[in-house]
Each structure stands twice: as structure tokens, then as C-alpha cells.
Design a protein around this motif. Structure first.
Motif, PDB file in Angstrom:
ATOM      1  N   ILE A 294      -0.724  13.795 -14.885  1.00  0.00           N
ATOM      2  CA  ILE A 294      -0.687  12.839 -13.993  1.00  0.00           C
ATOM      3  C   ILE A 294      -1.563  12.496 -14.323  1.00  0.00           C
ATOM      4  CG2 ILE A 294       1.083  13.651 -13.161  1.00  0.00           C
ATOM      5  CD1 ILE A 294      -0.941  14.089 -10.564  1.00  0.00           C
ATOM      6  N   LEU A 295      -1.803  10.491 -13.971  1.00  0.00           N
ATOM      7  CA  LEU A 295      -2.856   9.485 -14.025  1.00  0.00           C
ATOM      8  C   LEU A 295      -3.886  10.396 -12.961  1.00  0.00           C
ATOM      9  CD1 LEU A 295      -1.092   6.877 -16.004  1.00  0.00           C
ATOM     10  CD2 LEU A 295      -2.196   8.146 -16.932  1.00  0.00           C
ATOM     11  N   SER A 296      -4.714   9.971 -13.356  1.00  0.00           N
ATOM     12  CA  SER A 296      -5.711   9.878 -12.397  1.00  0.00           C
ATOM     13  C   SER A 296      -5.701   9.267 -11.202  1.00  0.00           C
ATOM     14  CB  SER A 296      -7.295  10.364 -12.345  1.00  0.00           C
ATOM     15  OG  SER A 296      -7.911   9.306 -13.038  1.00  0.00           O
ATOM     16  N   PRO A 297      -6.274   9.278 -10.079  1.00  0.00           N
ATOM     17  CA  PRO A 297      -5.887   7.571  -9.072  1.00  0.00           C
ATOM     18  C   PRO A 297      -6.849   6.553 -10.066  1.00  0.00           C
ATOM     19  CG  PRO A 297      -6.797   9.523  -7.474  1.00  0.00           C
ATOM     20  CD  PRO A 297      -6.521  10.148  -9.142  1.00  0.00           C
TER      21      PRO A 297
ATOM     22  N   CYS B 192      -2.274  -0.913  -3.945  1.00  0.00           N
ATOM     23  CA  CYS B 192      -3.725   0.336  -3.222  1.00  0.00           C
ATOM     24  C   CYS B 192      -2.497   1.390  -3.273  1.00  0.00           C
ATOM     25  CB  CYS B 192      -4.396  -0.126  -1.568  1.00  0.00           C
ATOM     26  SG  CYS B 192      -4.860   1.610  -1.698  1.00  0.00           S
ATOM     27  N   PHE B 193      -2.957   2.085  -4.470  1.00  0.00           N
ATOM     28  CA  PHE B 193      -1.895   3.814  -4.167  1.00  0.00           C
ATOM     29  C   PHE B 193      -2.818   4.942  -3.828  1.00  0.00           C
ATOM     30  CE2 PHE B 193      -0.911   1.438  -7.567  1.00  0.00           C
ATOM     31  CZ  PHE B 193       0.602   1.507  -8.100  1.00  0.00           C
ATOM     32  N   LEU B 194      -2.862   5.332  -1.949  1.00  0.00           N
ATOM     33  CA  LEU B 194      -3.341   6.837  -1.880  1.00  0.00           C
ATOM     34  C   LEU B 194      -2.626   7.593  -2.717  1.00  0.00           C
ATOM     35  CD1 LEU B 194      -3.689   5.529   1.298  1.00  0.00           C
ATOM     36  CD2 LEU B 194      -5.287   4.278  -0.004  1.00  0.00           C
ATOM     37  N   VAL B 195      -3.171   8.405  -3.791  1.00  0.00           N
ATOM     38  CA  VAL B 195      -2.838   9.563  -4.467  1.00  0.00           C
ATOM     39  C   VAL B 195      -3.625  10.517  -4.148  1.00  0.00           C
ATOM     40  CG1 VAL B 195      -3.192  10.567  -7.245  1.00  0.00           C
ATOM     41  CG2 VAL B 195      -3.366   7.606  -6.471  1.00  0.00           C
ATOM     42  N   GLU B 196      -2.549  11.674  -3.823  1.00  0.00           N
ATOM     43  CA  GLU B 196      -3.154  13.281  -3.115  1.00  0.00           C
ATOM     44  C   GLU B 196      -2.816  13.355  -5.292  1.00  0.00           C
ATOM     45  OE1 GLU B 196      -1.892  16.528  -3.410  1.00  0.00           O
ATOM     46  OE2 GLU B 196       0.112  16.366  -2.157  1.00  0.00           O
ATOM     47  N   THR B 197      -3.986  14.401  -4.822  1.00  0.00           N
ATOM     48  CA  THR B 197      -3.843  14.901  -6.066  1.00  0.00           C
ATOM     49  C   THR B 197      -3.960  16.470  -6.770  1.00  0.00           C
ATOM     50  OG1 THR B 197      -6.518  15.141  -5.870  1.00  0.00           O
ATOM     51  CG2 THR B 197      -5.601  13.217  -7.122  1.00  0.00           C
ATOM     52  N   GLY B 198      -3.871  16.968  -6.083  1.00  0.00           N
ATOM     53  CA  GLY B 198      -3.261  18.792  -5.345  1.00  0.00           C
ATOM     54  C   GLY B 198      -2.295  19.222  -5.963  1.00  0.00           C
TER      55      GLY B 198
ATOM     56  N   VAL C   1       0.999  -0.642   0.164  1.00  0.00           N
ATOM     57  CA  VAL C   1       0.242  -0.193  -0.274  1.00  0.00           C
ATOM     58  C   VAL C   1       0.949   1.515  -0.261  1.00  0.00           C
ATOM     59  CG1 VAL C   1      -1.771   1.426   1.517  1.00  0.00           C
ATOM     60  CG2 VAL C   1      -1.699  -1.577   1.367  1.00  0.00           C
ATOM     61  N   ASP C   2       0.837   1.908  -1.035  1.00  0.00           N
ATOM     62  CA  ASP C   2       1.428   3.132  -1.317  1.00  0.00           C
ATOM     63  C   ASP C   2       0.812   4.526  -0.628  1.00  0.00           C
ATOM     64  OD1 ASP C   2       3.318   5.253  -2.031  1.00  0.00           O
ATOM     65  OD2 ASP C   2       3.591   4.508  -4.120  1.00  0.00           O
ATOM     66  N   HIS C   3       1.031   4.939   0.568  1.00  0.00           N
ATOM     67  CA  HIS C   3       0.068   5.407   1.459  1.00  0.00           C
ATOM     68  C   HIS C   3       0.262   7.006   1.430  1.00  0.00           C
ATOM     69  CE1 HIS C   3       1.919   7.929   4.695  1.00  0.00           C
ATOM     70  NE2 HIS C   3       2.562   7.721   4.155  1.00  0.00           N
ATOM     71  N   HIS C   4       2.028   7.478   0.139  1.00  0.00           N
ATOM     72  CA  HIS C   4       1.802   8.163  -0.434  1.00  0.00           C
ATOM     73  C   HIS C   4       2.006   8.526  -1.752  1.00  0.00           C
ATOM     74  CE1 HIS C   4       2.081  12.894  -0.957  1.00  0.00           C
ATOM     75  NE2 HIS C   4       2.942  12.984  -0.912  1.00  0.00           N
ATOM     76  N   VAL C   5       1.592   8.976  -2.515  1.00  0.00           N
ATOM     77  CA  VAL C   5       1.283   9.250  -3.773  1.00  0.00           C
ATOM     78  C   VAL C   5       1.362  10.105  -4.863  1.00  0.00           C
ATOM     79  CG1 VAL C   5       0.389   7.041  -4.937  1.00  0.00           C
ATOM     80  CG2 VAL C   5       2.839   7.491  -5.810  1.00  0.00           C
ATOM     81  N   HIS C   6       2.004  10.518  -6.023  1.00  0.00           N
ATOM     82  CA  HIS C   6       1.594  10.867  -7.499  1.00  0.00           C
ATOM     83  C   HIS C   6       0.827  10.005  -8.125  1.00  0.00           C
ATOM     84  CE1 HIS C   6       1.921  14.541  -4.648  1.00  0.00           C
ATOM     85  NE2 HIS C   6       2.928  13.977  -4.363  1.00  0.00           N
ATOM     86  N   GLY C   7       0.034  10.456  -9.343  1.00  0.00           N
ATOM     87  CA  GLY C   7       0.176  10.044 -10.129  1.00  0.00           C
ATOM     88  C   GLY C   7       0.842  10.374 -11.171  1.00  0.00           C
TER      89      GLY C   7
END
Length: 380
Positions: A113-116, A101-107, A15-21
């Protein structure tokens, strides 16, 4: 004795708890090199941003995923990326990462970048489905609200409404107050008058949000939602002032929110990862990772990960890649973490300091279990 440890670490669905697209489009040589550096400035003449630990790690460990020999030279590597195209490159690296599982920060630059949902699709294989959840950046929500030109007296209410909508379905919140001000902020929540006056000034001046009163207001508004609250700490680009990104400087805030039931997630942390480990050891609601530093330290990443495991309880450490842009970073973050954990845990089991059962349990906790518990992923 160490073979079961190696097999268990390799098979973990992280589980990648902090990642971007991952990058949405093809990257040229300049864009690819820029994606492997936190500096906005070019490399010295005759060199490249790839002349670094992360650059060498990419050529060693990512080249085979593209069908190239390890250590393929940069021109050959870049040519192969162009031949495959952005979609195939992303699919190969995200699938090879073994991240479930990716927890994607989208800001941050979300249009590039790719969406979640797209991340999950790219990482899914016939054998292993992948999922992705959103983490909402507080400052981005506030700047979206400001773009609607609200009256200063209505800003707090408008932000609360917008954040309430954004957190529906999200698993966490994030603040970049370390970039916008520093972690040496006043831990007390501002009163309504302070927020109104600060909002009036910001809405008149425009630009991105850097006012310390409003940044504090965002934090406390986020606390009200009870979700894990992520903080950028330490390692980053030239937009931050490093000595103000020491997490010990936010100790007052940690004390202030301790009874609110909000997990505080300290991200990246290098070179303050030992300080973050201490904070995680003494505060029940503090957790941390060394995400960004794993990729950027490359062949030395095992040393950084070992230091992160010195004093922190193992239930307080999480895996993160903090990858943004080149999907090599998503894969490399997972691969280097697995290599380091295999080597470290294997050494401790072999020496008799740890039992094999404890090593297997700690690997699962850090790689996935802690994130599932803290972000309540099993409830989704």
C-alpha cells in the motif's frame, strides 16, 4: 433551510482518523473483489464479492470518478481501472474524497500500500493540499523486535526502545488485541516475571504474537507514551471471534487507564456501535467511529451513522473510512458519510429539532474538529 447544511458538509476537509494506504499496484478482478470483502473465501458460484452493499455502492458512486456512468457493470468498471492504471485511479479517488488529512495505520501489509507521504501526495489538488500522519501498530513493533531474536530477559527493554523510536513523529498507537485474543483481557499490567516467561515461550515457538500476557504488556507500554490508543472493535474478518470483540468487555481496562490522560479510540464498532456510543458517553477518555461499517453497509450506511449519534456526545464521535487497498474505499467512505450526515442533519433541522447552527457545528466536529483536538494535529 437544509441547503447550508448540505453545502457545509460537502465542503468539509475531513480528517480520516483511522485509515490504511491505497493499493500500490494494479489489481486484477480477483484482487479487486477481495479488497471489497472481509471474507477470505470466494463468493458462491455465479456471483461475485461485488454482489453486496459495498459492491453496489462502488459501481454507483465510484464509477463516475472514472468517467463511467453510474451503475456501470463490473467488467466495464474493471476494464476502465486497467486503462487508467493504479496511480491514476488512486489519484482520482483520493483527491475526490475531500479528505484533508489521513492518519495512516502502517502495520498491516505495508509493502502493498501507499505510504503516508504517498497518500498525501495523491490526495493533494491545486486547490487543497493534503497531509498524512502515522499511527503505529503495537503488535507489528513487537514482531519486528522478535525477528531480531532477543533473549527473553531483554524483550521488554528491546520493545520499549523500538517503540520509543517508532512513536517519534507518530500521532497515535493501535492494538489488534481483539484479533489476537479478544477484548475480554485482564486489565491489569503483567509483572516483569510474567512478561519474561511469556516472551521466552513466544520466542521459542515463533509465529505472530497471540500471547495474552505479552499483548497486555504492549498495551501498557503504549499507555506510557500518552498518545491516543486505537482498538479494533467488532466488524472484521474470520480471524476474530465476534462476541469477544464487544467493547464492553474491556470496561475494566477503561476504568484502569481513565486517570492516565490517554484517549481510547474504539474503531469500527459495528454491530457494537451503540455499546461504543454508551462507553463514549460515560467515560471522559473514550471516543469511537463506525468507519468500516459505513462502506460495507452502503445504501444502509445512514442508518448505522444515525445509530452512532443516539447517545454519544458529539465531541466523542469521529469520521473514519478504515479503507485499505482499493482507493474506491477511501472515496466511498467519505462520500457515504457526507450523504448520511447531510440527510440526517438536514432532517433534524427541517423538523425543528436542531438549529442550523448546531448542525453545522456538529458536522465540523465529527468530520474534522474532534480528530484535530484529540490527536493534537494543530500542534504539528
Amino acid at each position: 433551510m437544509t441547503e447550508p447544511v448540505a453545502a457545509a458538509v460537502e465542503s468539509l476537509r475531513l480528517v480520516d482518523h483511522h485509515v490504511h494506504g491505497a493499493a500500490r499496484g494494479d489489481l486484477d478482478a480477483e484482487g479487486f473483489a477481495a479488497g471489497l470483502s472481509e471474507s477470505p473465501f470466494p463468493a458462491p458460484p455465479g456471483t461475485s464479492q461485488l454482489d453486496s452493499q459495498v459492491g453496489f455502492a462502488v459501481r454507483r458512486w465510484c464509477a463516475p470518478v472514472l468517467g463511467l456512468p453510474p451503475h456501470a457493470d463490473a467488467p466495464t468498471y474493471l476494464q476502465r481501472r486497467r486503462e487508467l492504471g493504479a496511480d491514476e485511479v488512486a489519484r482520482r479517488f483520493l483527491a475526490a474524497s475531500g479528505i484533508g488529512c489521513f492518519l495512516v495505520e502502517t502495520g498491516y501489509r505495508a509493502d502493498e500500500i501507499l505510504s503516508p507521504a504517498e497518500m498525501a501526495r495523491s490526495a493533494t489538488t491545486p486547490a487543497h493540499p493534503a497531509s498524512a500522519e502515522e499511527v503505529v501498530r503495537l503488535e507489528s513493533v513487537a514482531e519486528d523486535v522478535a525477528a531480531t531474536a532477543p533473549d527473553a530477559s531483554c524483550f521488554a527493554e528491546a520493545f520499549a526502545a523500538a517503540l520509543g523510536k517508532r512513536v517519534q513523529g507518530a500521532v497515535g498507537l493501535k492494538s489488534v488485541i481483539a484479533y489476537r485474543h479478544g477484548l475480554d483481557f485482564d486489565p491489569e499490567p503483567p509483572d516483569a516475571g510474567e512478561v519474561r516467561r511469556a516472551a521466552g515461550q513466544w520466542l521459542r515457538d515463533g509465529g505472530r504474537l497471540t500471547d495474552p500476557v505479552l499483548l497486555r504488556h504492549l498495551l501498557w507500554a503504549g499507555v506510557e507514551h500518552g498518545l491516543p490508543l486505537q482498538f479494533h472493535v467488532g466488524f472484521g474478518d474470520t480471524d476474530l471471534t465476534m462476541h469477544r470483540c464487544d467493547p464492553s468487555k474491556m470496561t475494566g481496562f477503561l476504568r484502569r487507564v481513565q486517570d492516565r490522560g490517554v484517549p481510547i479510540m474504539l474503531l469500527h464498532c459495528y454491530p457494537y456501535h451503540r455499546t461504543a456510543g454508551y462507553l463514549a458517553a460515560v467515560f471522559p477518555h473514550v471516543y469511537f467511529d463506525v468507519g468500516l461499517a459505513v462502506n460495507y453497509s452502503g445504501a444502509r450506511s445512514a442508518a448505522v451513522i444515525a445509530e452512532s449519534l443516539e447517545v454519544a456526545p458529539f465531541a466523542k464521535v469521529l469520521f473514519s473510512s478504515d479503507a485499505w487497498g482499493p482507493p474506491e474505499l477511501h472515496h466511498l467512505g467519505a462520500l457515504l458519510w457526507r450523504r448520511a450526515m447531510t440527510a440526517l442533519l438536514g432532517e433534524w433541522v427541517e423538523s425543528g429539532d436542531w438549529s442550523q447552527a448546531d448542525a453545522l457545528r456538529v458536522a465540523e466536529l465529527i468530520g474534522a474538529g474532534n480528530a484535530r483536538r484529540v490527536y493534537r494535529l494543530e500542534e504539528r
